[in-house]
Write a protein that holds these residues in place. Structure first.
Motif, PDB file in Angstrom:
ATOM      1  N   ILE A  87     -71.974  76.901  -0.125  1.00  0.00           N
ATOM      2  CA  ILE A  87     -71.053  77.505   0.837  1.00  0.00           C
ATOM      3  C   ILE A  87     -70.110  76.420   1.337  1.00  0.00           C
ATOM      4  CG2 ILE A  87     -70.825  78.789   2.986  1.00  0.00           C
ATOM      5  CD1 ILE A  87     -73.743  79.700   2.613  1.00  0.00           C
ATOM      6  N   ALA A  88     -68.826  76.576   1.052  1.00  0.00           N
ATOM      7  CA  ALA A  88     -67.823  75.598   1.471  1.00  0.00           C
ATOM      8  C   ALA A  88     -67.501  75.764   2.954  1.00  0.00           C
ATOM      9  CB  ALA A  88     -66.550  75.769   0.638  1.00  0.00           C
ATOM     10  N   GLY A  89     -66.915  74.714   3.538  1.00  0.00           N
ATOM     11  CA  GLY A  89     -66.545  74.745   4.945  1.00  0.00           C
ATOM     12  C   GLY A  89     -65.067  75.045   5.152  1.00  0.00           C
ATOM     13  N   ALA A 117     -76.836  75.100  -0.459  1.00  0.00           N
ATOM     14  CA  ALA A 117     -76.117  73.951   0.097  1.00  0.00           C
ATOM     15  C   ALA A 117     -74.940  74.465   0.914  1.00  0.00           C
ATOM     16  CB  ALA A 117     -75.620  73.030  -1.018  1.00  0.00           C
ATOM     17  N   ALA A 118     -74.842  74.024   2.166  1.00  0.00           N
ATOM     18  CA  ALA A 118     -73.737  74.427   3.030  1.00  0.00           C
ATOM     19  C   ALA A 118     -73.219  73.197   3.760  1.00  0.00           C
ATOM     20  CB  ALA A 118     -74.178  75.496   4.026  1.00  0.00           C
ATOM     21  N   ILE A 119     -71.906  73.126   3.907  1.00  0.00           N
ATOM     22  CA  ILE A 119     -71.297  71.947   4.502  1.00  0.00           C
ATOM     23  C   ILE A 119     -70.334  72.337   5.624  1.00  0.00           C
ATOM     24  CG2 ILE A 119     -69.387  71.849   2.826  1.00  0.00           C
ATOM     25  CD1 ILE A 119     -69.813  68.722   2.854  1.00  0.00           C
ATOM     26  N   VAL A 169     -79.922  72.429   2.001  1.00  0.00           N
ATOM     27  CA  VAL A 169     -79.248  71.136   2.114  1.00  0.00           C
ATOM     28  C   VAL A 169     -77.956  71.345   2.898  1.00  0.00           C
ATOM     29  CG1 VAL A 169     -78.255  69.170   0.876  1.00  0.00           C
ATOM     30  CG2 VAL A 169     -80.173  70.434  -0.124  1.00  0.00           C
ATOM     31  N   THR A 170     -77.768  70.556   3.958  1.00  0.00           N
ATOM     32  CA  THR A 170     -76.562  70.681   4.774  1.00  0.00           C
ATOM     33  C   THR A 170     -75.965  69.301   5.037  1.00  0.00           C
ATOM     34  OG1 THR A 170     -77.949  70.687   6.772  1.00  0.00           O
ATOM     35  CG2 THR A 170     -77.237  72.835   5.914  1.00  0.00           C
ATOM     36  N   SER A 171     -74.669  69.281   5.335  1.00  0.00           N
ATOM     37  CA  SER A 171     -73.970  68.035   5.650  1.00  0.00           C
ATOM     38  C   SER A 171     -72.864  68.342   6.656  1.00  0.00           C
ATOM     39  CB  SER A 171     -73.379  67.420   4.380  1.00  0.00           C
ATOM     40  OG  SER A 171     -72.775  66.155   4.646  1.00  0.00           O
ATOM     41  N   PHE A 180     -74.750  64.726  -0.114  1.00  0.00           N
ATOM     42  CA  PHE A 180     -74.891  66.182  -0.072  1.00  0.00           C
ATOM     43  C   PHE A 180     -75.192  66.740  -1.464  1.00  0.00           C
ATOM     44  CE2 PHE A 180     -72.323  70.290  -0.078  1.00  0.00           C
ATOM     45  CZ  PHE A 180     -73.216  71.041   0.657  1.00  0.00           C
ATOM     46  N   ILE A 181     -74.376  66.365  -2.448  1.00  0.00           N
ATOM     47  CA  ILE A 181     -74.570  66.889  -3.795  1.00  0.00           C
ATOM     48  C   ILE A 181     -75.778  66.236  -4.462  1.00  0.00           C
ATOM     49  CG2 ILE A 181     -73.547  67.127  -6.089  1.00  0.00           C
ATOM     50  CD1 ILE A 181     -72.429  69.049  -3.992  1.00  0.00           C
TER      51      ILE A 181
END
Length: 204
Positions: A87-89, A117-119, A169-171, A180-181
């Motif tokens: 999920i992009a920010g 994964a979300a950022i 996973v979050t950043s 993150f990746i």
């Protein structure tokens, strides 16, 4: 490549430029088939991106980014086909979280313990989907109160860092892409080996 593993990548208009472009390219680079989608858009359509930067102001600045071409149609998504979700920010999540299908997709991955994964502001979709209760995660600091209100534990970490809690996973922001990746690939079970001649071999 036969049996290529697939990643579903949620993005939208005025997504943060780096947070769509860079993870998409990194995941493709190591061999994943990455389907980029946006509600009410189809393969070949574009989303406008925005560049968020940190230039000494009290919040980030925003400038026009690239037009990012989607490579898959949102209405054709079959969630069981995918090994993970990204999920992009940026500003996109604030309206994407109003789409019930987006929330259903997010719940599917979390409920089935598939890698997610979300950022940055992408965490707004997780909180709207009510899937962060009892979880530790990070986000852009302005989203921290939402994490707490949704029952999660907000981790205040540097922008270059990432937080892993099980399948999640979050950043905080794009400066954390490398970690993150890297952490997301570990959760996915991918193995990256660097040979003596400085060549990388990925097993996905």
């Amino acid at each position: 490549m036969e049996n290529t593993r697939k990643i579903l990548f949620l993005t939208g208009d005025f997504t943060e430029d780096y947070e769509t472009m860079v993870p998409f390219q990194m995941l493709e680079m190591v061999g994943y088939e990455v389907h980029t989608v946006c509600p009410d858009k189809k393969k070949g359509d574009t989303v406008k991106t925005a560049i968020h930067d940190f230039e000494g102001d009290q919040t980030y600045t925003e400038k026009p980014g690239h037009n990012f071409q989607l490579n898959y149609t949102f209405s054709d998504v079959n969630v069981s086909d995918y090994d993970g979700l990204v999920i992009a920010g940026g500003r996109a999540p604030e309206y994407l979280r109003l789409n019930q299908k987006v929330l259903e997709i997010t719940r599917y991955f979390m409920e089935h313990n598939k890698p997610v994964a979300a950022i940055c502001h992408g965490i707004q979709i997780l909180t709207a989907a009510r899937v962060v209760t009892g979880r530790k995660l990070t986000a852009y600091p302005a989203v921290g109160p939402e994490v707490e209100l949704a029952g999660g534990t907000y981790m205040d970490v540097p922008a270059t860092d990432a937080v892993v809690d099980g399948n999640l996973v979050t950043s905080p922001a794009w400066p954390g892409h490398a970690k993150f990746i890297r952490e997301f690939l570990q959760v996915l079970g991918a193995k990256i080996e660097i040979g003596q001649n400085a060549t990388a071999e990925a097993t996905v």
